[in-house]
Design a protein around this motif. Structure first.
Motif, mmCIF file in Angstrom:
data_model
loop_
_atom_site.group_PDB
_atom_site.id
_atom_site.type_symbol
_atom_site.label_atom_id
_atom_site.label_comp_id
_atom_site.label_asym_id
_atom_site.label_seq_id
_atom_site.Cartn_x
_atom_site.Cartn_y
_atom_site.Cartn_z
ATOM 1 N N CYS A 47 0.850 -1.191 0.000
ATOM 2 C CA CYS A 47 0.000 0.000 0.000
ATOM 3 C C CYS A 47 0.885 1.239 0.000
ATOM 4 C CB CYS A 47 -0.930 0.020 1.213
ATOM 5 S SG CYS A 47 -2.315 -1.132 1.052
ATOM 6 N N VAL A 48 0.513 2.199 -0.853
ATOM 7 C CA VAL A 48 1.250 3.450 -0.968
ATOM 8 C C VAL A 48 0.371 4.565 -0.417
ATOM 9 C CG1 VAL A 48 2.398 5.062 -2.533
ATOM 10 C CG2 VAL A 48 2.433 2.596 -3.032
ATOM 11 N N HIS A 83 -6.133 5.833 0.776
ATOM 12 C CA HIS A 83 -6.246 6.576 2.032
ATOM 13 C C HIS A 83 -6.876 5.718 3.120
ATOM 14 C CE1 HIS A 83 -4.957 10.208 0.144
ATOM 15 N NE2 HIS A 83 -5.879 10.091 -0.793
ATOM 16 N N GLU A 84 -7.177 4.461 2.778
ATOM 17 C CA GLU A 84 -7.816 3.561 3.746
ATOM 18 C C GLU A 84 -6.737 2.944 4.629
ATOM 19 O OE1 GLU A 84 -11.030 3.095 4.208
ATOM 20 O OE2 GLU A 84 -11.666 4.361 2.521
ATOM 21 N N ILE A 85 -6.417 3.668 5.697
ATOM 22 C CA ILE A 85 -5.305 3.238 6.551
ATOM 23 C C ILE A 85 -5.613 1.902 7.229
ATOM 24 C CG2 ILE A 85 -3.868 3.880 8.531
ATOM 25 C CD1 ILE A 85 -3.362 5.647 6.114
ATOM 26 N N ALA A 86 -6.888 1.686 7.570
ATOM 27 C CA ALA A 86 -7.245 0.419 8.227
ATOM 28 C C ALA A 86 -7.024 -0.751 7.280
ATOM 29 C CB ALA A 86 -8.703 0.455 8.701
ATOM 30 N N PHE A 87 -7.349 -0.534 6.001
ATOM 31 C CA PHE A 87 -7.113 -1.578 4.994
ATOM 32 C C PHE A 87 -5.614 -1.856 4.883
ATOM 33 C CE2 PHE A 87 -6.064 -2.750 0.607
ATOM 34 C CZ PHE A 87 -6.883 -3.844 0.405
ATOM 35 N N VAL A 118 -4.209 -5.529 5.510
ATOM 36 C CA VAL A 118 -4.006 -6.334 4.306
ATOM 37 C C VAL A 118 -2.589 -6.228 3.737
ATOM 38 C CG1 VAL A 118 -4.865 -6.771 1.965
ATOM 39 C CG2 VAL A 118 -6.472 -6.151 3.782
ATOM 40 N N ALA A 119 -1.952 -5.066 3.895
ATOM 41 C CA ALA A 119 -0.651 -4.872 3.246
ATOM 42 C C ALA A 119 0.443 -5.714 3.900
ATOM 43 C CB ALA A 119 -0.256 -3.391 3.304
ATOM 44 N N ASP A 120 1.352 -6.196 3.084
ATOM 45 C CA ASP A 120 2.585 -6.776 3.603
ATOM 46 C C ASP A 120 3.569 -5.663 3.930
ATOM 47 O OD1 ASP A 120 1.983 -9.605 3.164
ATOM 48 O OD2 ASP A 120 1.970 -9.043 1.051
ATOM 49 N N ARG A 121 3.431 -4.551 3.179
ATOM 50 C CA ARG A 121 4.369 -3.431 3.332
ATOM 51 C C ARG A 121 3.616 -2.149 3.023
ATOM 52 N NH1 ARG A 121 8.730 -2.119 -0.814
ATOM 53 N NH2 ARG A 121 7.973 -4.029 -1.764
ATOM 54 N N VAL A 122 3.923 -1.096 3.748
ATOM 55 C CA VAL A 122 3.346 0.217 3.478
ATOM 56 C C VAL A 122 4.489 1.156 3.108
ATOM 57 C CG1 VAL A 122 2.003 2.160 4.389
ATOM 58 C CG2 VAL A 122 1.444 -0.171 5.108
ATOM 59 N N GLY A 129 9.281 11.443 -3.453
ATOM 60 C CA GLY A 129 10.198 10.388 -3.036
ATOM 61 C C GLY A 129 9.554 9.448 -2.036
ATOM 62 N N ILE A 130 10.193 8.300 -1.860
ATOM 63 C CA ILE A 130 9.761 7.385 -0.802
ATOM 64 C C ILE A 130 10.491 7.809 0.459
ATOM 65 C CG2 ILE A 130 9.849 5.006 0.021
ATOM 66 C CD1 ILE A 130 9.501 4.117 -2.909
ATOM 67 N N VAL A 131 9.714 8.256 1.439
ATOM 68 C CA VAL A 131 10.304 8.768 2.675
ATOM 69 C C VAL A 131 10.632 7.613 3.616
ATOM 70 C CG1 VAL A 131 9.827 10.163 4.733
ATOM 71 C CG2 VAL A 131 9.108 10.973 2.464
ATOM 72 N N GLU A 132 9.734 6.624 3.605
ATOM 73 C CA GLU A 132 9.852 5.558 4.594
ATOM 74 C C GLU A 132 8.980 4.390 4.155
ATOM 75 O OE1 GLU A 132 8.752 6.980 8.454
ATOM 76 O OE2 GLU A 132 9.102 5.053 9.425
ATOM 77 N N GLN A 133 9.415 3.189 4.412
ATOM 78 C CA GLN A 133 8.546 2.038 4.147
ATOM 79 C C GLN A 133 8.817 0.961 5.168
ATOM 80 O OE1 GLN A 133 9.477 -0.066 0.424
ATOM 81 N NE2 GLN A 133 11.195 1.323 0.145
ATOM 82 N N GLY A 134 7.816 0.130 5.381
ATOM 83 C CA GLY A 134 7.995 -0.930 6.362
ATOM 84 C C GLY A 134 6.731 -1.733 6.551
#
Ligand code: ADP
Ligand code: MG
Length: 246
Positions: free
Chosen positions: A37-38, A200-204, A208-212, A219-224
């Protein structure tokens, strides 16, 4: 899947619109079966990143490799490569003068050159998959927004994609219709579909996400992992954004 080559591998991606430097040296890869999820503020480049993955936008620098094929190589058959990438937009983009079934059948016949009976068989199976077996003959105007978006998902799935891209698929929906679309997406994720979801569905994202991935300023500021990024972000910009949306 651990150890396997990434299904999507983006290196050094840059995109400008005129003087606006919209994507800045993005490195981003997604494994087969992964759900990413982005998130990020409006204008941060989320849609442009997604659109660069199937070359709806042409990057000015960097490489986009999907399934081992470099889409930025001038010799790449981009139409052929795109057939393996499904995309679902905020606005469902259905053909209003075609039934739900025909919205799914058309690309199968024109792009994949399927005969009508086989195209219908595939389309029906995918409309069933999104819970719309009863609505095959309905025209989009007679369907709710949630049902229309599920048709759009069925249409993308009918092409047999290796990868599904979703750009804010529930943002145009009335709140009471969001759940049925997210439920379909969750089922797809459970079935092992590789998915990149701008949402924008943060609960989803949390469930569901393996990674956000958090984007800001191109830019990509942070992921995890969702639990880490959404509950305990490292970067102040991520924290500020989450404070505003949660
Ligand atoms: P997001 O999806 O995160 O809201 P976008 O990728 O849509 O962000 O937009 C990122 C930046 O690129 C914004 O400044 C936007 O105005 C600009 N942009 C997007 N698409 C175009 C376009 N087709 N032409 C010019 N500028 C664009
Ligand atoms: Mg967008």
């Amino acid at each position: 899947m651990a150890g396997s080559d990434p299904l999507v591998d983006i290196r050094g991606l840059n995109k400008h619109f005129g003087s606006n430097h919209v994507l800045r040296d993005i490195d981003f890869s997604v494994s087969a079966g992964e759900v990413v999820c982005v998130i990020g503020p409006s204008g941060s480049g989320k849609s442009t990143l997604l659109r660069c993955i199937n070359l709806l936008e042409e990057p000015q620098g960097g490489t986009v490799v999907v399934n081992g094929e470099d889409l930025t190589d001038p010799d790449c058959d981009i139409d052929a490569a795109r057939r393996h990438i499904g995309m679902v937009f905020q606005q469902f983009n259905l053909f209003p003068h075609h039934s739900a079934l025909d919205n799914c059948v058309l690309a199968l016949m024109t792009v994949l050159k399927k005969k009508r009976p086989e195209a219908e068989r595939i389309a029906k199976a995918n409309l069933e998959r999104v819970g719309l077996a009863e609505k095959m003959d309905a025209y989009p105007g007679r369907l709710s927004g949630g049902q229309q978006q599920r048709v759009a998902i069925a249409r993308a799935l009918s092409m047999g994609p290796d990868l599904m891209l979703f750009d804010e698929p529930t943002s145009a929906l009335d709140p009471e219709l969001v759940g049925e679309v997210l439920a379909v997406m969750r089922r797809l994720a459970d079935e092992g579909m590789t998915m990149i979801v701008v949402t924008h569905e943060i609960a989803f994202a949390r469930e569901v996400a393996d990674r956000v991935v958090f984007m800001d300023g191109g830019g990509i500021v942070e992921q995890g992992k969702p639990a880490q990024l959404l509950s305990d972000p490292r970067e102040p910009r991520t924290r500020d954004f989450l404070k505003r949306v949660l």
